[in-house]
Design an enzyme around this catalytic site. Structure first.
Site, PDB file in Angstrom:
ATOM      1  CB  SER A 252      -0.984   0.096   1.241  1.00  0.00           C
ATOM      2  OG  SER A 252      -0.013   0.301   2.308  1.00  0.00           O
ATOM      3  CE  LYS A 253      -3.190   6.338  -1.451  1.00  0.00           C
ATOM      4  NZ  LYS A 253      -3.729   6.959  -2.695  1.00  0.00           N
ATOM      5  NE  ARG A 254      -3.291   5.668   4.739  1.00  0.00           N
ATOM      6  CZ  ARG A 254      -4.522   5.839   5.459  1.00  0.00           C
ATOM      7  NH1 ARG A 254      -4.443   4.942   6.607  1.00  0.00           N
ATOM      8  NH2 ARG A 254      -5.514   6.677   5.388  1.00  0.00           N
TER       9      ARG A 254
END
Length: 503
Positions: A252-254
């Site tokens: 995920s981009k987080r």
């Protein structure tokens, strides 16, 4: 039989490394079998799909060295290759299912659907919605139809039993029908859902093998049932393991930059990134880690895919990229570096912003060095602020990041509108509000406008740098983040109210 595979991304955001991963394995399988590989744009989500996102997908996959035999940019005998351009054909197939009794018109309102779900949940039953839950009496259907009430078309699914799905990597998978909704096939606006469009398009485009992520396993019973309802042969299914963060959570981009364009902007070689994606769950017969695209194709065997979640580790990618870099001659390195960072076309948009500040050429690097950098070197002390404490600075950056992630058309005007509106809603002076963004983006306030910088850097690198700044300051934990999300929603309401007042 000619092997035909496809990748079918949705143009609703930055081009994802997961898309490239799936595309690569579809391409490798097709090339290994002397077959054909297609690219199809699944843009049925008209509210979120953008031409910019579609172009970014095409450009990033081309940059990685992928090619396709049919697609929206190259044409082919099975076009058009954008679902939005095929919209007229799907209703006919939905009507065919209605006529055969395999689908039904559902006039249920959103409130009625919520009430049905809540009642099922409270009674301890499975929450999947079936035709028996949703169908109204003939008189009620006639009344709603006469009143012009909106409806969707849903497919009928069994209420009990199991569905056996044959997977190329996993063998036979049995899935419980009680977990499967009476899927919407055609929305009230006439647009198909993914499930109907996917099956119809794969059939009409003569796709023989569907290689996709394992998150689609739960949808396989719906797709198998649709093939049976239509009387069509179903492609062979292969569900690839999901890419994982180093902590084994879903990529995920987080936690990891996920945009292909971020890696391009960072200065990774496309050969190295493609090489790394090829190692995600697969290995060469001799186990070597560095290999070129065509070497992978020549040695590809889908049965060598491991089902353990492959870890996408940026540090390992950097190491692999260094191997590719060190094989370059000095002349080759200079040429590749110039192509990456010093192309005239890339520099021209920057020149008008730095020229008023430049007296000699040696002034350029301090002013524009952040355009040739990756993530900004930062410490918590970088964000010391006369007017804002550390917690407030974190809020400014996190809320700003959420605003930036929501921008569909990336340009200075939209960036300014998103951030300035947020500053007003937070009751902060623009100068105080923007200072943390100057540090996150450029590492200094002594440079060109931060809004211009973000517009020139593009969405991928800009968002990644702001995300990095939040991490440097100490990313909020789950409890804190939940509170921040609630507060942010309140700010959005304040901003919407202010916009209505101005209108």
């Amino acid at each position: 039989m000619t092997v035909r595979t496809r990748v079918a991304p949705s143009p609703t955001g930055d081009p994802h490394v997961g898309t490239a991963y799936i595309a690569l394995f579809n391409l490798a399988f097709a090339r290994q079998h002397g077959g054909q590989f297609l690219l199809r744009i699944e843009d049925t989500d008209q509210q979120r799909s953008t031409p910019e996102s579609e172009q970014a997908i095409l450009d990033s996959l081309r940059w990685l060295g992928m090619d396709w035999d049919e697609g929206p940019d190259v044409g082919g005998p099975h076009g058009p290759y954008r679902q939005s351009e095929r919209q007229g054909m799907y209703a006919g197939y939905a009507e065919q299912l209605l006529a055969s009794g395999h689908a039904f018109k559902c006039y249920r309102t959103a409130e009625e659907l919520d009430a049905i779900r809540n009642a099922k949940q409270e009674s301890g039953h499975q929450t999947a919605l079936k035709a028996s839950d949703l169908e109204l009496s003939a008189d009620e259907v006639a009344a709603r139809e006469a009143a012009g009430a909106p409806f969707v078309i849903r497919m009928r699914v069994p209420e009990t039993g199991t569905c056996a799905v044959d997977d190329m990597l996993r063998g036979v998978i049995e899935l419980d029908w009680s977990q499967v909704d009476a899927q919407i096939l055609l929305k009230s606006d006439g647009m198909p859902t993914y499930h109907l469009a996917n099956v119809v398009d794969d059939h009409l485009m003569e796709i023989t093998h569907v290689i996709r992520g394992e998150e689609w396993i739960s949808s396989a019973p719906k797709h198998k049932l649709l093939y049976e309802y239509f009387g069509w042969d179903m492609p062979k299914l292969c569900h690839m393991p999901l890419l994982r963060n180093p902590d084994k959570s879903k990529l995920s981009k987080r936690k990891n930059p996920t945009s292909i364009l971020f890696y391009k902007r960072m200065g990774f070689m496309p050969e190295a990134l493609l090489n790394y994606l090829g190692r995600m769950g697969w290995s060469m017969p001799d186990e070597r880690e560095k290999f070129a695209r065509d070497e992978m194709f020549a040695n590809f065997d889908i049965s060598r895919v491991s089902l353990g979640g492959p870890v996408f580790d940026v540090e390992k990618l950097r190491w692999l990229n260094s191997l590719w870099l060190r094989e370059l001659s000095p002349e080759g390195f200079a040429e590749r570096f110039a192509d990456w960072g010093l192309q005239k076309e890339a520099l021209l948009p920057l020149i008008p912003h730095i020229l008023p500040r430049v007296e000699v050429f040696s002034d350029v690097a301090p002013l524009a060095g952040h355009f040739l950098s990756g993530l900004t070197p930062l410490t918590p002390e970088s964000f010391e602020h006369k007017a804002l404490d550390a917690e407030k600075v974190t809020e400014v950056l996190q809320y700003g990041l959420w605003q930036l992630e929501a921008i569909r058309h990336w340009d200075k005007e939209n960036i300014e509108q998103a951030l300035f509106g947020l500053a007003r809603a937070m009751d902060l002076k623009i100068r105080d509000f923007l200072q943390p963004f100057f540090m996150a983006i450029a590492g200094t306030t002594s440079t060109i406008s931060v809004l211009d910088s973000m517009a020139l850097l593009g969405p991928d690198m800009s968002r990644a740098r702001v995300r990095h700044a939040v991490d440097v300051l100490g990313a909020p934990g789950k409890k804190k983040l939940k509170k921040m999300e609630k507060d942010f929603q309140h700010l959005l309401t304040v901003m919407a109210t202010a916009e209505q007042g101005e209108g």
